[in-house]
Design a protein around this motif. Structure first.
Motif, short mmCIF file in Angstrom:
data_model
loop_
_atom_site.label_atom_id
_atom_site.label_comp_id
_atom_site.label_asym_id
_atom_site.label_seq_id
_atom_site.Cartn_x
_atom_site.Cartn_y
_atom_site.Cartn_z
N LYS A 1 0.84 -1.12 0.08
CA LYS A 1 0.12 -0.15 -0.14
C LYS A 1 0.85 1.22 0.08
CE LYS A 1 -4.03 -1.98 2.35
NZ LYS A 1 -4.88 -1.94 3.64
N GLU A 2 2.10 1.16 0.52
CA GLU A 2 2.79 2.45 0.81
C GLU A 2 3.81 2.53 -0.38
OE1 GLU A 2 2.95 0.20 3.36
OE2 GLU A 2 1.38 1.37 4.52
N GLY A 3 3.74 1.63 -1.62
CA GLY A 3 4.32 1.59 -2.79
C GLY A 3 5.79 1.06 -2.84
N ALA A 4 6.01 0.47 -1.67
CA ALA A 4 7.24 -0.50 -1.63
C ALA A 4 7.21 -1.63 -2.40
CB ALA A 4 7.69 -0.61 -0.16
N VAL A 5 8.29 -1.76 -3.05
CA VAL A 5 8.46 -3.10 -3.80
C VAL A 5 9.45 -4.00 -3.41
CG1 VAL A 5 9.08 -3.91 -6.29
CG2 VAL A 5 7.93 -1.77 -6.05
N THR A 6 9.00 -5.31 -3.29
CA THR A 6 9.90 -6.23 -2.41
C THR A 6 9.76 -7.63 -3.21
OG1 THR A 6 8.02 -6.71 -0.94
CG2 THR A 6 9.56 -5.15 -0.18
N ILE A 7 10.53 -8.66 -3.01
CA ILE A 7 10.42 -9.84 -3.55
C ILE A 7 9.61 -10.91 -2.45
CG2 ILE A 7 11.94 -12.13 -4.04
CD1 ILE A 7 14.34 -10.08 -4.85
N ASP A 8 8.74 -11.21 -2.98
CA ASP A 8 7.60 -12.12 -2.11
C ASP A 8 8.27 -13.82 -2.06
OD1 ASP A 8 5.82 -13.19 -0.73
OD2 ASP A 8 4.20 -12.69 -1.81
N SER A 9 9.06 -14.25 -1.46
CA SER A 9 9.58 -15.47 -1.44
C SER A 9 8.45 -16.44 -0.91
CB SER A 9 10.76 -15.65 -0.79
OG SER A 9 10.65 -15.15 0.68
N THR A 10 7.63 -16.07 -0.03
CA THR A 10 6.42 -16.98 0.32
C THR A 10 5.51 -16.98 -0.89
OG1 THR A 10 5.39 -15.24 1.57
CG2 THR A 10 6.92 -16.62 2.75
N GLY A 11 5.02 -15.85 -1.51
CA GLY A 11 3.90 -15.81 -2.27
C GLY A 11 2.70 -15.43 -1.72
N LYS A 12 2.74 -15.06 -0.44
CA LYS A 12 1.50 -14.85 0.34
C LYS A 12 1.53 -13.32 0.83
CE LYS A 12 1.21 -19.58 1.81
NZ LYS A 12 1.16 -20.55 2.85
N LYS A 13 2.20 -12.42 0.53
CA LYS A 13 2.38 -10.95 0.97
C LYS A 13 1.02 -10.47 0.46
CE LYS A 13 6.98 -10.19 1.97
NZ LYS A 13 8.29 -9.41 1.80
N SER A 14 0.56 -9.63 1.09
CA SER A 14 -0.87 -8.73 0.51
C SER A 14 -0.02 -7.58 -0.37
CB SER A 14 -1.47 -8.18 1.49
OG SER A 14 -0.88 -7.22 2.34
N GLY A 15 -0.88 -7.12 -1.40
CA GLY A 15 -0.45 -6.24 -2.45
C GLY A 15 -0.55 -6.56 -3.61
N ARG A 16 -0.24 -5.60 -4.48
CA ARG A 16 -0.22 -6.24 -6.00
C ARG A 16 0.92 -6.87 -6.42
NH1 ARG A 16 -2.31 -7.02 -10.69
NH2 ARG A 16 -1.84 -5.83 -12.26
N GLY A 17 0.80 -8.05 -7.14
CA GLY A 17 1.75 -8.78 -7.67
C GLY A 17 2.29 -8.92 -8.81
N ALA A 18 3.35 -9.34 -9.21
CA ALA A 18 3.81 -9.83 -10.58
C ALA A 18 4.64 -10.99 -10.47
CB ALA A 18 4.30 -8.50 -11.40
N TYR A 19 4.54 -11.72 -11.58
CA TYR A 19 5.35 -12.82 -11.61
C TYR A 19 6.53 -12.80 -12.75
CZ TYR A 19 2.32 -15.27 -8.20
OH TYR A 19 1.57 -15.57 -7.16
N ILE A 20 7.61 -13.39 -12.51
CA ILE A 20 8.80 -13.19 -13.45
C ILE A 20 9.33 -14.63 -13.19
CG2 ILE A 20 11.03 -12.53 -14.15
CD1 ILE A 20 10.23 -9.62 -13.16
N SER A 21 9.62 -15.16 -14.21
CA SER A 21 10.19 -16.96 -14.39
C SER A 21 11.62 -16.67 -13.66
CB SER A 21 10.22 -17.30 -15.73
OG SER A 21 11.20 -16.63 -16.33
N LEU A 22 12.00 -17.85 -13.04
CA LEU A 22 13.38 -17.94 -12.40
C LEU A 22 14.38 -18.03 -13.40
CD1 LEU A 22 12.40 -20.28 -9.40
CD2 LEU A 22 13.31 -17.64 -9.43
#
Length: 101
Positions: free
Chosen positions: A30-51
């Motif tokens: 919500k604050e606009g901070a972009v992070t790596i979601d290693s669990t796949g369960k964080k709340s917020g807008r998500g985007a996926y990139i292949s490994l």
């Protein structure tokens, strides 16, 4: 025994559907901070990139995450993401796909 359904996600770089375990989720909170979601369960807008390091490099050069998450993503974050993807790729090759997240 019944086959389990494999969750699929769309790669923002190649627009291909791939199994979720072969992807990494990037999330904007919500604050606009972009992070790596290693669990796949964080709340917020998500985007996926292949490994794949090539996919991350392409995302960095074309600023694909900026468009997908509607926020300016720094070059430092792309470098951090590339290091994370390389590490996860190496884990997959060493231990197999079970342990990679």
């Amino acid at each position: 025994m019944k086959q389990r359904k494999i969750p699929m996600r769309k790669d923002v770089v190649s627009n291909e559907m791939k199994p979720k375990k072969e992807m990494v989720r990037i999330v904007r909170d919500k604050e606009g901070a972009v992070t790596i979601d290693s669990t796949g369960k964080k709340s917020g807008r998500g985007a996926y990139i292949s490994l794949e390091p090539v996919a991350v490099e392409e995302a960095g050069s074309k600023h694909i995450l900026d468009k997908a998450l509607n926020v300016a993503v720094t070059d430092d974050f792309y470098a951090e993401l590339l290091a994370y993807v390389k590490h996860q790729k190496a884990r997959q090759e060493l231990f197999g796909t079970k342990d990679a997240k």
